[in-house]
Scaffold this motif. Structure first.
Motif, PDB file in Angstrom:
ATOM      1  N   ARG A 263       0.847  -1.202   0.000  1.00 36.82           N
ATOM      2  CA  ARG A 263       0.000   0.000   0.000  1.00 36.82           C
ATOM      3  C   ARG A 263       0.881   1.250   0.000  1.00 36.82           C
ATOM      4  O   ARG A 263       0.522   2.282  -0.559  1.00 36.82           O
ATOM      5  N   LEU A 308       1.988  -0.588  -6.178  1.00 34.70           N
ATOM      6  CA  LEU A 308       0.765  -1.215  -6.655  1.00 34.70           C
ATOM      7  C   LEU A 308       0.355  -0.637  -8.003  1.00 34.70           C
ATOM      8  O   LEU A 308       0.484   0.563  -8.242  1.00 34.70           O
ATOM      9  N   SER A 313      -4.392  -2.080  -6.505  1.00 32.45           N
ATOM     10  CA  SER A 313      -5.102  -1.199  -5.576  1.00 32.45           C
ATOM     11  C   SER A 313      -6.578  -1.553  -5.483  1.00 32.45           C
ATOM     12  O   SER A 313      -7.174  -1.523  -4.406  1.00 32.45           O
ATOM     13  N   THR A 314      -7.170  -1.925  -6.635  1.00 25.43           N
ATOM     14  CA  THR A 314      -8.592  -2.289  -6.648  1.00 25.43           C
ATOM     15  C   THR A 314      -8.840  -3.530  -5.814  1.00 25.43           C
ATOM     16  O   THR A 314      -9.817  -3.609  -5.057  1.00 25.43           O
ATOM     17  N   ARG A 317      -8.943  -2.665  -2.196  1.00 21.72           N
ATOM     18  CA  ARG A 317      -9.863  -1.613  -1.761  1.00 21.72           C
ATOM     19  C   ARG A 317     -10.901  -2.112  -0.753  1.00 21.72           C
ATOM     20  O   ARG A 317     -11.197  -1.469   0.235  1.00 21.72           O
ATOM     21  N   SER A 320      -9.450  -2.336   2.695  1.00 13.49           N
ATOM     22  CA  SER A 320      -9.253  -1.051   3.365  1.00 13.49           C
ATOM     23  C   SER A 320     -10.567  -0.485   3.896  1.00 13.49           C
ATOM     24  O   SER A 320     -10.599   0.243   4.872  1.00 13.49           O
TER      25      SER A 320
END
Length: 323
Positions: A263, A308, A313-314, A317, A320
């Motif tokens: 991240r 990333l 990142s997706t 998500r 997070s």
């Protein structure tokens, strides 16, 4: 170990099924319930209650399907109609399969267990036996699968989108490397844990990948005049607690932890320290994630920096949002 051998022609002809096949889900769910509890990775989110509910009344729900789907690795080919789009079509094709194919499948099945009276009637092409098969396929689906079918379809669409995105960003290597954390892609061979040794030459006819909700392991169907069909466990990211829980079934827990550690961009050394693995292990996991299009790597002097990608990142998500 099952080993699938690809030629360049096979790699150019890998396709994704639109989603789970209703007939296959009937077959593999009955097979799942008949296997001993110690067999296979049974820790699938949300299925323990389903197993208890359906398993208690399996004989009444499945009927003659229990004569065709035994608690071992063989499943009759005539019950697996990979080109079907809906349940009605699948049942129609299964119950109208050529008697030569049905007889051959039942002969193979008889080598594993004693055949029942109904199986002899089916092998002799008795119309009543085919009608009974159609009835019990529909009854089992209605009583045991239908209530979950909207969820199965939704998970199938999500899985297909994920695989397609992986293919677009990382190519065929990324797609095959991330089908299942226990499967290993070492071009040109896909190695899949399986009892005994089984080498499958795809023969230039390609491969169709089918996601399955209930499956516990690989299901392979070879077609003499068409592509080989491989069913794999559908990716389901429900009930996440951490990145390892969310992505573990897809990537493996350690590799998912490496992805989560990025991240914030990091060198290989920093990744190893964050995750608590060796430098060599961190480098290897980062390479697999890079090949899958989830991580981007740039060299900075004597070190490399991992970040990333948008796809990586997706995938993180949802984690997070829950922490």
């Amino acid at each position: 170990m099952m080993r699938l051998h690809f030629t360049p022609a096979d790699l150019r002809q890998i396709t994704l099924a639109p989603g789970p096949i209703p007939l296959w889900e009937i077959v593999v769910s009955v097979h799942r319930l008949r296997l001993p509890a110690t067999v296979g990775p049974r820790h699938r989110f949300g299925l323990n209650g389903w197993e208890r509910e359906v398993g208690r009344g399996l004989r009444a729900r499945a009927g003659v399907l229990l004569d065709l789907i035994p608690p071992h690795d063989y499943l009759p080919d005539f019950l697996l109609q990979p080109s079907t789009g809906d349940l009605a079509e699948g049942i129609e094709l299964a119950t109208r399969a050529p008697i030569a194919q049905i007889s051959a499948d039942l002969s193979t099945l008889a080598a594993h267990r004693e055949a029942g009276r109904w199986s002899f009637e089916l092998a002799s092409d008795a119309p009543r036996a085919r009608q009974t098969l159609a009835r019990d396929l529909r009854r089992y689906f209605d009583s045991s699968v239908a209530s979950r079918w909207p969820r199965i379809q939704a998970d199938g669409l999500a899985d297909r989108a994920l695989r397609a995105e992986t293919l677009l960003r990382g190519g065929v290597d990324a797609l095959l490397a991330t089908l299942d954390p226990q499967w290993h892609w070492q071009p040109p061979v896909l190695r899949i844990p399986f009892p005994g040794a089984w080498d499958v030459d795809l023969g230039g006819r390609g491969l169709v990948l089918v996601p399955s909700y209930f499956i516990l392991g690989p299901l392979l169907m070879e077609q003499p005049d068409g592509p080989t069909v491989l069913a794999y466990p559908i990716y389901r990211g429900e009930q996440p607690v951490s990145a390892a829980d969310t992505l573990g079934p897809l990537l493996g827990r350690t590799r998912a932890a490496v992805l989560a550690a990025l991240r914030d961009p990091a060198t290989t050394t920093s990744v190893a320290e964050r995750v608590g693995v060796s430098l060599a292990s961190a480098s290897q996991h980062a390479a697999v994630l890079r090949n899958a299009g989830l991580v981007s790597t740039v060299r900075m002097g004597g070190a490399v920096l991992h970040t990333l990608t948008p796809l990586g990142s997706t995938l993180l998500r949802s984690d997070s949002l829950t922490t």
